[in-house]
Motif scaffolding. Structure first.
Motif, PDB file in Angstrom:
ATOM      1  N   MET A   1       0.853  -1.189   0.000  1.00  0.00           N
ATOM      2  CA  MET A   1       0.000   0.000   0.000  1.00  0.00           C
ATOM      3  C   MET A   1       0.888   1.237   0.000  1.00  0.00           C
ATOM      4  O   MET A   1       1.864   1.301   0.719  1.00  0.00           O
ATOM      5  CB  MET A   1      -0.875   0.025   1.260  1.00  0.00           C
ATOM      6  N   SER A   2       0.511   2.209  -0.829  1.00  0.00           N
ATOM      7  CA  SER A   2       1.259   3.461  -0.743  1.00  0.00           C
ATOM      8  C   SER A   2       0.296   4.627  -0.909  1.00  0.00           C
ATOM      9  O   SER A   2      -0.729   4.529  -1.583  1.00  0.00           O
ATOM     10  CB  SER A   2       2.366   3.499  -1.785  1.00  0.00           C
ATOM     11  N   LEU A   3       0.665   5.716  -0.277  1.00  0.00           N
ATOM     12  CA  LEU A   3      -0.202   6.887  -0.212  1.00  0.00           C
ATOM     13  C   LEU A   3      -0.113   7.664  -1.521  1.00  0.00           C
ATOM     14  O   LEU A   3       0.974   8.020  -1.968  1.00  0.00           O
ATOM     15  CB  LEU A   3       0.262   7.753   0.963  1.00  0.00           C
ATOM     16  N   GLU A   4      -1.274   7.936  -2.118  1.00  0.00           N
ATOM     17  CA  GLU A   4      -1.305   8.774  -3.325  1.00  0.00           C
ATOM     18  C   GLU A   4      -2.040  10.060  -3.005  1.00  0.00           C
ATOM     19  O   GLU A   4      -3.017  10.046  -2.268  1.00  0.00           O
ATOM     20  CB  GLU A   4      -2.028   8.042  -4.456  1.00  0.00           C
ATOM     21  N   LEU A   5      -1.561  11.154  -3.605  1.00  0.00           N
ATOM     22  CA  LEU A   5      -2.117  12.475  -3.267  1.00  0.00           C
ATOM     23  C   LEU A   5      -2.511  13.224  -4.529  1.00  0.00           C
ATOM     24  O   LEU A   5      -1.771  13.222  -5.515  1.00  0.00           O
ATOM     25  CB  LEU A   5      -1.056  13.288  -2.516  1.00  0.00           C
ATOM     26  N   ARG A   6      -3.696  13.843  -4.474  1.00  0.00           N
ATOM     27  CA  ARG A   6      -4.165  14.651  -5.593  1.00  0.00           C
ATOM     28  C   ARG A   6      -4.617  15.996  -5.030  1.00  0.00           C
ATOM     29  O   ARG A   6      -5.564  16.047  -4.241  1.00  0.00           O
ATOM     30  CB  ARG A   6      -5.352  13.944  -6.268  1.00  0.00           C
ATOM     31  N   PRO A   7      -3.930  17.082  -5.383  1.00  0.00           N
ATOM     32  CA  PRO A   7      -4.280  18.380  -4.806  1.00  0.00           C
ATOM     33  C   PRO A   7      -5.738  18.772  -5.093  1.00  0.00           C
ATOM     34  O   PRO A   7      -6.253  18.508  -6.173  1.00  0.00           O
ATOM     35  CB  PRO A   7      -3.320  19.357  -5.495  1.00  0.00           C
ATOM     36  N   LEU A   8      -6.367  19.418  -4.102  1.00  0.00           N
ATOM     37  CA  LEU A   8      -7.766  19.849  -4.233  1.00  0.00           C
ATOM     38  C   LEU A   8      -7.882  21.369  -4.316  1.00  0.00           C
ATOM     39  O   LEU A   8      -8.976  21.902  -4.468  1.00  0.00           O
ATOM     40  CB  LEU A   8      -8.572  19.358  -3.019  1.00  0.00           C
ATOM     41  N   HIS A   9      -6.749  22.055  -4.168  1.00  0.00           N
ATOM     42  CA  HIS A   9      -6.747  23.518  -4.093  1.00  0.00           C
ATOM     43  C   HIS A   9      -5.352  23.940  -4.492  1.00  0.00           C
ATOM     44  O   HIS A   9      -4.414  23.159  -4.362  1.00  0.00           O
ATOM     45  CB  HIS A   9      -7.067  23.925  -2.634  1.00  0.00           C
ATOM     46  N   ASN A  10      -5.180  25.189  -4.953  1.00  0.00           N
ATOM     47  CA  ASN A  10      -3.831  25.550  -5.399  1.00  0.00           C
ATOM     48  C   ASN A  10      -2.866  25.855  -4.256  1.00  0.00           C
ATOM     49  O   ASN A  10      -1.661  25.961  -4.479  1.00  0.00           O
ATOM     50  CB  ASN A  10      -3.875  26.703  -6.409  1.00  0.00           C
ATOM     51  N   LEU A  11      -3.373  25.993  -2.997  1.00  0.00           N
ATOM     52  CA  LEU A  11      -2.474  26.296  -1.881  1.00  0.00           C
ATOM     53  C   LEU A  11      -2.255  25.124  -0.935  1.00  0.00           C
ATOM     54  O   LEU A  11      -1.163  24.954  -0.400  1.00  0.00           O
ATOM     55  CB  LEU A  11      -3.042  27.462  -1.060  1.00  0.00           C
ATOM     56  N   ALA A  13      -4.535  21.302   0.874  1.00  0.00           N
ATOM     57  CA  ALA A  13      -5.615  20.307   0.779  1.00  0.00           C
ATOM     58  C   ALA A  13      -5.400  19.339  -0.396  1.00  0.00           C
ATOM     59  O   ALA A  13      -5.178  19.754  -1.524  1.00  0.00           O
ATOM     60  CB  ALA A  13      -6.987  20.954   0.668  1.00  0.00           C
ATOM     61  N   ALA A  14      -5.468  18.041  -0.072  1.00  0.00           N
ATOM     62  CA  ALA A  14      -5.315  17.021  -1.109  1.00  0.00           C
ATOM     63  C   ALA A  14      -6.225  15.846  -0.794  1.00  0.00           C
ATOM     64  O   ALA A  14      -6.538  15.580   0.376  1.00  0.00           O
ATOM     65  CB  ALA A  14      -3.865  16.546  -1.185  1.00  0.00           C
ATOM     66  N   GLU A  15      -6.645  15.172  -1.868  1.00  0.00           N
ATOM     67  CA  GLU A  15      -7.335  13.901  -1.685  1.00  0.00           C
ATOM     68  C   GLU A  15      -6.263  12.823  -1.553  1.00  0.00           C
ATOM     69  O   GLU A  15      -5.326  12.778  -2.339  1.00  0.00           O
ATOM     70  CB  GLU A  15      -8.256  13.616  -2.875  1.00  0.00           C
ATOM     71  N   ALA A  16      -6.416  11.981  -0.533  1.00  0.00           N
ATOM     72  CA  ALA A  16      -5.422  10.936  -0.257  1.00  0.00           C
ATOM     73  C   ALA A  16      -6.064   9.586  -0.513  1.00  0.00           C
ATOM     74  O   ALA A  16      -7.179   9.326  -0.070  1.00  0.00           O
ATOM     75  CB  ALA A  16      -4.960  11.034   1.192  1.00  0.00           C
ATOM     76  N   SER A  17      -5.352   8.728  -1.257  1.00  0.00           N
ATOM     77  CA  SER A  17      -5.910   7.407  -1.543  1.00  0.00           C
ATOM     78  C   SER A  17      -4.774   6.380  -1.527  1.00  0.00           C
ATOM     79  O   SER A  17      -3.615   6.722  -1.290  1.00  0.00           O
ATOM     80  CB  SER A  17      -6.617   7.414  -2.902  1.00  0.00           C
ATOM     81  N   GLY A  18      -5.158   5.126  -1.761  1.00  0.00           N
ATOM     82  CA  GLY A  18      -4.149   4.065  -1.843  1.00  0.00           C
ATOM     83  C   GLY A  18      -3.911   3.344  -0.534  1.00  0.00           C
ATOM     84  O   GLY A  18      -3.169   2.364  -0.498  1.00  0.00           O
ATOM     85  N   LEU A  43      -6.203  16.541   4.532  1.00  0.00           N
ATOM     86  CA  LEU A  43      -6.258  15.360   3.662  1.00  0.00           C
ATOM     87  C   LEU A  43      -7.681  14.803   3.675  1.00  0.00           C
ATOM     88  O   LEU A  43      -8.279  14.638   4.745  1.00  0.00           O
ATOM     89  CB  LEU A  43      -5.285  14.269   4.129  1.00  0.00           C
ATOM     90  N   VAL A  44      -8.184  14.511   2.492  1.00  0.00           N
ATOM     91  CA  VAL A  44      -9.528  13.953   2.338  1.00  0.00           C
ATOM     92  C   VAL A  44      -9.380  12.494   1.914  1.00  0.00           C
ATOM     93  O   VAL A  44      -8.831  12.219   0.847  1.00  0.00           O
ATOM     94  CB  VAL A  44     -10.307  14.733   1.257  1.00  0.00           C
ATOM     95  N   PHE A  45      -9.833  11.581   2.756  1.00  0.00           N
ATOM     96  CA  PHE A  45      -9.859  10.158   2.410  1.00  0.00           C
ATOM     97  C   PHE A  45     -11.311   9.807   2.089  1.00  0.00           C
ATOM     98  O   PHE A  45     -12.189   9.981   2.932  1.00  0.00           O
ATOM     99  CB  PHE A  45      -9.389   9.294   3.590  1.00  0.00           C
ATOM    100  N   ARG A  46     -11.568   9.331   0.857  1.00  0.00           N
ATOM    101  CA  ARG A  46     -12.931   8.952   0.475  1.00  0.00           C
ATOM    102  C   ARG A  46     -13.156   7.473   0.750  1.00  0.00           C
ATOM    103  O   ARG A  46     -12.213   6.673   0.728  1.00  0.00           O
ATOM    104  CB  ARG A  46     -13.152   9.205  -1.021  1.00  0.00           C
ATOM    105  N   ASP A  47     -14.406   7.105   0.953  1.00  0.00           N
ATOM    106  CA  ASP A  47     -14.809   5.691   1.091  1.00  0.00           C
ATOM    107  C   ASP A  47     -14.024   4.964   2.186  1.00  0.00           C
ATOM    108  O   ASP A  47     -13.419   3.921   1.943  1.00  0.00           O
ATOM    109  CB  ASP A  47     -14.633   4.948  -0.258  1.00  0.00           C
ATOM    110  N   GLN A  48     -14.017   5.541   3.366  1.00  0.00           N
ATOM    111  CA  GLN A  48     -13.338   4.915   4.511  1.00  0.00           C
ATOM    112  C   GLN A  48     -14.316   4.888   5.684  1.00  0.00           C
ATOM    113  O   GLN A  48     -14.146   5.628   6.658  1.00  0.00           O
ATOM    114  CB  GLN A  48     -12.093   5.727   4.902  1.00  0.00           C
TER     115      GLN A  48
END
Ligand code: OGA
Ligand code: MN
Length: 292
Positions: A1-11, A13-18, A43-48
């Motif tokens: 398992m490894s942490l993946e990050l997708r920025p949600l704002h230009n400054l 906040a990121a969505e974290a998955s994986g 960090l926003v983790f979805r579906d947890q």
């Protein structure tokens, strides 16, 4: 398992998955989450969808847990299996919808004022983790503001003025603002005010930040009027739209934020609809570093 990050704002906040938060995290994964928090602060983790026990275990990976304002009401009835799980809902201890004029709903509404969790006490909060269980059909979003971006964007003369200043934070200030004044002397004395520098250095990133929020009720060494006005101006500056990430909840989301460098607020929703989230929070055990 490894942490993946997708920025949600230009400054920030990121969505974290994986990764699966229901499983124990090994030390490298805890470190990866901490590193991501130092960079993104939210960090926003979805579906947890976590059980109470899983949420407590996840939170404890990051340090000892804070009880928030629960210590004002020792032994009070609550719905959870753990003292350290905070019931962020408009639901009473017996599971019914709380009355609009109940203290439970007042404290829910107090969460709609910009704040950093537990900044009214020593230790204050480091990370908060909020897990969504039941959501209203509309409203009830949570907004986060980036206090590092806020400091950077202050005019140099104002940075200079606030460096070295301290604000006094008091637990019941937000409640008193909302007209909830019926606390006993003993309750008012239970959480004495604390002081925090207005300009601080964030330990994980080394960046400067503007530490404001509704718990701050005066600036040490300023008259009440001048201090409150400056706090209000600084809060307005820190929460301008460019510095805000707005989270629209889905059931099963877990949102984690760093209270040392962000503030947050809930948004209004229909209090006849249920809104149920569970919060776990770690204590900030490092001393605050003032920008001199
Ligand atoms: C909190 C909080 C805001 C919200 O849980 O600490 O402030 O949107 N919540 O419920
Ligand atoms: Mn909060």
């Amino acid at each position: 398992m490894s942490l993946e990050l997708r920025p949600l704002h230009n400054l920030f906040a990121a969505e974290a998955s994986g990764i699966d938060l229901r499983e124990p995290l090994d030390p490298p994964l805890v470190q990866a989450v901490e590193d991501a928090m130092d960079r993104y602060a939210v960090l926003v983790f979805r579906d947890q969808p976590l059980s109470q026990a899983q949420q407590i275990r996840f939170a404890e990976s990051f340090g000892p847990l804070d009880l928030g304002l629960r210590k004002l009401h020792p032994g009070a009835a609550h719905r959870f299996d753990y003292e350290a799980l905070i019931d962020i809902s408009n639901v009473a201890a017996d599971g019914s919808l709380a009355r609009r004029d109940s203290r439970k709903v007042v404290s829910n509404i107090a969460n709609q004022l910009w704040h950093s969790d537990s900044s009214f006490q020593q230790p204050k909060a480091q990370y908060s983790m909020l897990s969504a269980v039941v959501l209203p059909p509309k409203g009830g979003e949570t907004e986060f503001a980036d206090l590092r971006a806020a400091y950077d964007a202050l005019p140099a003369d104002l940075q200079h003025e606030i460096n070295g200043l301290e604000a006094e934070h008091y637990a019941l200030h937000s409640r008193i603002l909302l007209g909830d004044t019926g606390y006993t002397e003993a309750q008012m004395a239970m959480i004495p005010p604390v002081r925090w520098p207005l300009a601080q250095i964030h330990p994980g990133s080394g960046r400067k930040l503007l530490f404001v929020g509704v718990h701050a009720r005066e600036i040490v060494g300023y008259s009440l009027a001048e201090g409150r006005m400056l706090l209000s101006d600084l809060l307005e500056h820190a929460t301008q739209r460019a510095f805000v990430y707005r989270h629209e909840w889905r059931v099963g989301d877990l949102v984690m934020w760093d209270n040392r460098c962000t503030i947050h607020r809930g948004r209004r929703y229909d209090l006849n609809e249920r809104r149920e989230l569970r919060r776990s929070t770690t204590e900030d055990l490092l001393p605050a570093r003032m920008v001199a």
